[in-house]
Write a protein that holds these residues in place. Structure first.
Motif, PDB file in Angstrom:
ATOM      1  N   VAL A  79      59.152  49.158  75.749  1.00  0.00           N
ATOM      2  CA  VAL A  79      60.320  48.454  76.285  1.00  0.00           C
ATOM      3  C   VAL A  79      61.069  47.743  75.157  1.00  0.00           C
ATOM      4  CG1 VAL A  79      61.090  46.647  77.855  1.00  0.00           C
ATOM      5  CG2 VAL A  79      59.163  48.104  78.480  1.00  0.00           C
ATOM      6  N   ALA A  80      62.366  48.001  75.054  1.00  0.00           N
ATOM      7  CA  ALA A  80      63.171  47.365  74.010  1.00  0.00           C
ATOM      8  C   ALA A  80      63.301  45.871  74.278  1.00  0.00           C
ATOM      9  CB  ALA A  80      64.551  48.002  73.951  1.00  0.00           C
ATOM     10  N   ARG A  81      63.076  45.080  73.254  1.00  0.00           N
ATOM     11  CA  ARG A  81      63.128  43.618  73.377  1.00  0.00           C
ATOM     12  C   ARG A  81      64.054  43.067  72.292  1.00  0.00           C
ATOM     13  NH1 ARG A  81      58.588  39.740  70.986  1.00  0.00           N
ATOM     14  NH2 ARG A  81      59.284  37.737  71.762  1.00  0.00           N
ATOM     15  N   ASN A  82      65.195  42.528  72.697  1.00  0.00           N
ATOM     16  CA  ASN A  82      66.150  41.913  71.765  1.00  0.00           C
ATOM     17  C   ASN A  82      65.987  40.403  71.789  1.00  0.00           C
ATOM     18  OD1 ASN A  82      67.093  44.460  71.433  1.00  0.00           O
ATOM     19  ND2 ASN A  82      69.145  44.093  72.223  1.00  0.00           N
ATOM     20  N   PHE A  83      65.955  39.796  70.607  1.00  0.00           N
ATOM     21  CA  PHE A  83      65.863  38.332  70.562  1.00  0.00           C
ATOM     22  C   PHE A  83      66.364  37.832  69.215  1.00  0.00           C
ATOM     23  CE2 PHE A  83      62.020  39.868  68.681  1.00  0.00           C
ATOM     24  CZ  PHE A  83      61.661  38.943  67.714  1.00  0.00           C
ATOM     25  N   ILE A  84      66.649  36.548  69.190  1.00  0.00           N
ATOM     26  CA  ILE A  84      67.080  35.891  67.959  1.00  0.00           C
ATOM     27  C   ILE A  84      65.851  35.321  67.258  1.00  0.00           C
ATOM     28  CG2 ILE A  84      68.527  34.113  66.930  1.00  0.00           C
ATOM     29  CD1 ILE A  84      70.071  36.398  68.210  1.00  0.00           C
ATOM     30  N   ASP A  85      65.596  35.793  66.055  1.00  0.00           N
ATOM     31  CA  ASP A  85      64.464  35.301  65.280  1.00  0.00           C
ATOM     32  C   ASP A  85      64.717  33.834  64.926  1.00  0.00           C
ATOM     33  OD1 ASP A  85      62.633  34.636  63.179  1.00  0.00           O
ATOM     34  OD2 ASP A  85      62.353  36.785  62.828  1.00  0.00           O
ATOM     35  N   PRO A  86      63.829  32.903  65.360  1.00  0.00           N
ATOM     36  CA  PRO A  86      64.060  31.478  65.086  1.00  0.00           C
ATOM     37  C   PRO A  86      63.989  31.121  63.601  1.00  0.00           C
ATOM     38  CG  PRO A  86      61.880  31.807  66.024  1.00  0.00           C
ATOM     39  CD  PRO A  86      62.586  33.125  66.120  1.00  0.00           C
ATOM     40  N   ASP A  87      63.311  31.944  62.817  1.00  0.00           N
ATOM     41  CA  ASP A  87      63.177  31.642  61.390  1.00  0.00           C
ATOM     42  C   ASP A  87      64.401  32.076  60.597  1.00  0.00           C
ATOM     43  OD1 ASP A  87      60.605  30.590  61.774  1.00  0.00           O
ATOM     44  OD2 ASP A  87      59.712  32.600  61.663  1.00  0.00           O
ATOM     45  N   THR A  88      64.911  33.280  60.909  1.00  0.00           N
ATOM     46  CA  THR A  88      66.044  33.818  60.137  1.00  0.00           C
ATOM     47  C   THR A  88      67.376  33.693  60.861  1.00  0.00           C
ATOM     48  OG1 THR A  88      65.721  36.043  61.033  1.00  0.00           O
ATOM     49  CG2 THR A  88      64.486  35.454  59.036  1.00  0.00           C
ATOM     50  N   GLN A  89      67.325  33.339  62.184  1.00  0.00           N
ATOM     51  CA  GLN A  89      68.535  33.253  63.010  1.00  0.00           C
ATOM     52  C   GLN A  89      69.304  34.572  63.038  1.00  0.00           C
ATOM     53  OE1 GLN A  89      69.306  30.574  65.035  1.00  0.00           O
ATOM     54  NE2 GLN A  89      67.239  30.001  64.343  1.00  0.00           N
ATOM     55  N   THR A  90      68.576  35.679  62.948  1.00  0.00           N
ATOM     56  CA  THR A  90      69.185  37.010  63.055  1.00  0.00           C
ATOM     57  C   THR A  90      68.611  37.717  64.280  1.00  0.00           C
ATOM     58  OG1 THR A  90      67.479  37.972  61.623  1.00  0.00           O
ATOM     59  CG2 THR A  90      69.521  37.188  60.569  1.00  0.00           C
ATOM     60  N   GLU A  91      69.387  38.658  64.809  1.00  0.00           N
ATOM     61  CA  GLU A  91      68.944  39.397  65.984  1.00  0.00           C
ATOM     62  C   GLU A  91      67.950  40.485  65.579  1.00  0.00           C
ATOM     63  OE1 GLU A  91      70.752  41.816  69.842  1.00  0.00           O
ATOM     64  OE2 GLU A  91      72.093  40.963  68.326  1.00  0.00           O
ATOM     65  N   ARG A  92      66.858  40.571  66.315  1.00  0.00           N
ATOM     66  CA  ARG A  92      65.834  41.565  66.052  1.00  0.00           C
ATOM     67  C   ARG A  92      65.547  42.370  67.317  1.00  0.00           C
ATOM     68  NH1 ARG A  92      60.490  39.171  63.964  1.00  0.00           N
ATOM     69  NH2 ARG A  92      60.010  41.409  64.039  1.00  0.00           N
ATOM     70  N   THR A  93      65.041  43.580  67.137  1.00  0.00           N
ATOM     71  CA  THR A  93      64.626  44.422  68.256  1.00  0.00           C
ATOM     72  C   THR A  93      63.200  44.893  68.011  1.00  0.00           C
ATOM     73  OG1 THR A  93      66.884  45.210  68.633  1.00  0.00           O
ATOM     74  CG2 THR A  93      65.090  46.505  69.589  1.00  0.00           C
ATOM     75  N   VAL A  94      62.320  44.570  68.959  1.00  0.00           N
ATOM     76  CA  VAL A  94      60.941  45.049  68.909  1.00  0.00           C
ATOM     77  C   VAL A  94      60.645  45.744  70.238  1.00  0.00           C
ATOM     78  CG1 VAL A  94      60.191  43.274  67.298  1.00  0.00           C
ATOM     79  CG2 VAL A  94      60.034  42.856  69.758  1.00  0.00           C
ATOM     80  N   HIS A  95      59.465  46.335  70.355  1.00  0.00           N
ATOM     81  CA  HIS A  95      59.109  47.053  71.569  1.00  0.00           C
ATOM     82  C   HIS A  95      57.743  46.601  72.065  1.00  0.00           C
ATOM     83  CE1 HIS A  95      62.184  49.578  69.664  1.00  0.00           C
ATOM     84  NE2 HIS A  95      62.484  49.957  70.895  1.00  0.00           N
ATOM     85  N   GLN A  96      57.610  46.572  73.383  1.00  0.00           N
ATOM     86  CA  GLN A  96      56.371  46.105  73.998  1.00  0.00           C
ATOM     87  C   GLN A  96      56.106  46.890  75.279  1.00  0.00           C
ATOM     88  OE1 GLN A  96      56.154  41.879  74.524  1.00  0.00           O
ATOM     89  NE2 GLN A  96      54.299  41.961  75.787  1.00  0.00           N
ATOM     90  N   ASP A  97      54.820  47.085  75.613  1.00  0.00           N
ATOM     91  CA  ASP A  97      54.441  47.765  76.855  1.00  0.00           C
ATOM     92  C   ASP A  97      54.308  46.745  77.985  1.00  0.00           C
ATOM     93  OD1 ASP A  97      54.324  50.037  75.323  1.00  0.00           O
ATOM     94  OD2 ASP A  97      52.135  50.031  75.150  1.00  0.00           O
TER      95      ASP A  97
END
Length: 204
Positions: A79-97
């Motif tokens: 499952v695609a997961r979009n979030f703002i990385d609190p350390d870098t303040q950049t948008e990241r996409t990871v995947h999870q079941d």
């Protein structure tokens, strides 16, 4: 008037007696592959399993009712997961079941044509476990439909499609990137395909 009522009563008596004479009951077991996902999200189908028991109540030669209790493992993979990385303040996409397991209680109608069967009916799914951060409901209502081929020995092969009717996830929470969770649509329902075998026991 009395004769008419008597004739109706006699007709109903023999009709009910005839139906009772045709009614048979066969318990059975079923198991197989469960392929599932959740609608309106970027994800892959999750392969897992289902197992359960049923009772086939044959009311006529071509029609039966089949109550069932099944344990079904569902969810979605990758499952695609979009979030703002609190350390870098950049948008990241990871995947999870996503993993969900249900106790499903169903009441199916079965139309029989020789050894082929058409199955359909409602089911109530009670959530037993999951790894969701937030959910909208612990239970689900679904509609089941499918086909089966039953051999004279009692062994059967079946293919089913089960569609959930309730929104199972808290879309407002998951849709919010700042909360570090999944990004998808507003109405997320369970979708499940079942491919497996069944076996009916003969009763005397």
């Amino acid at each position: 008037m009395y004769k008419k009522k008597l004739a109706i009563a006699v007709f109903l008596f023999f009709a009910i007696t005839n139906i009772q004479a045709q009614v048979t009951f066969k318990p059975g077991l079923r198991a197989g592959l469960s392929l599932s996902t959740v609608s309106e999200m970027h994800a892959n189908y999750r392969p897992d399993f289902y197992i359960g028991g049923f009772g086939e109540i044959n009311l006529t030669k071509r029609y039966a009712l089949q109550p069932e209790i099944n344990y079904i493992r569902q969810g979605s993979n990758n499952v695609a997961r979009n979030f703002i990385d609190p350390d870098t303040q950049t948008e990241r996409t990871v995947h999870q079941d996503l993993q969900m397991s249900y106790l499903s209680v169903a009441l199916l109608n079965k139309l029989k044509f020789a050894q082929f069967q058409v199955q359909f009916g409602p089911a109530l799914d009670v959530l037993l476990s999951d790894n969701l951060a937030f959910r909208k409901t612990y239970n689900d209502l679904s509609f089941v439909t499918g086909v089966a081929y039953k051999m004279p020995s009692g062994l059967g092969f079946e293919f089913r499609f089960k569609k959930g009717l309730l929104d199972v996830l808290d879309s407002d929470y998951y849709h919010n990137n700042s909360n570090n969770h999944y990004f998808f649509g507003d109405y997320n329902t369970n979708i499940n395909f079942q491919i497996g075998i069944s076996y009916s026991f003969e009763t005397k």
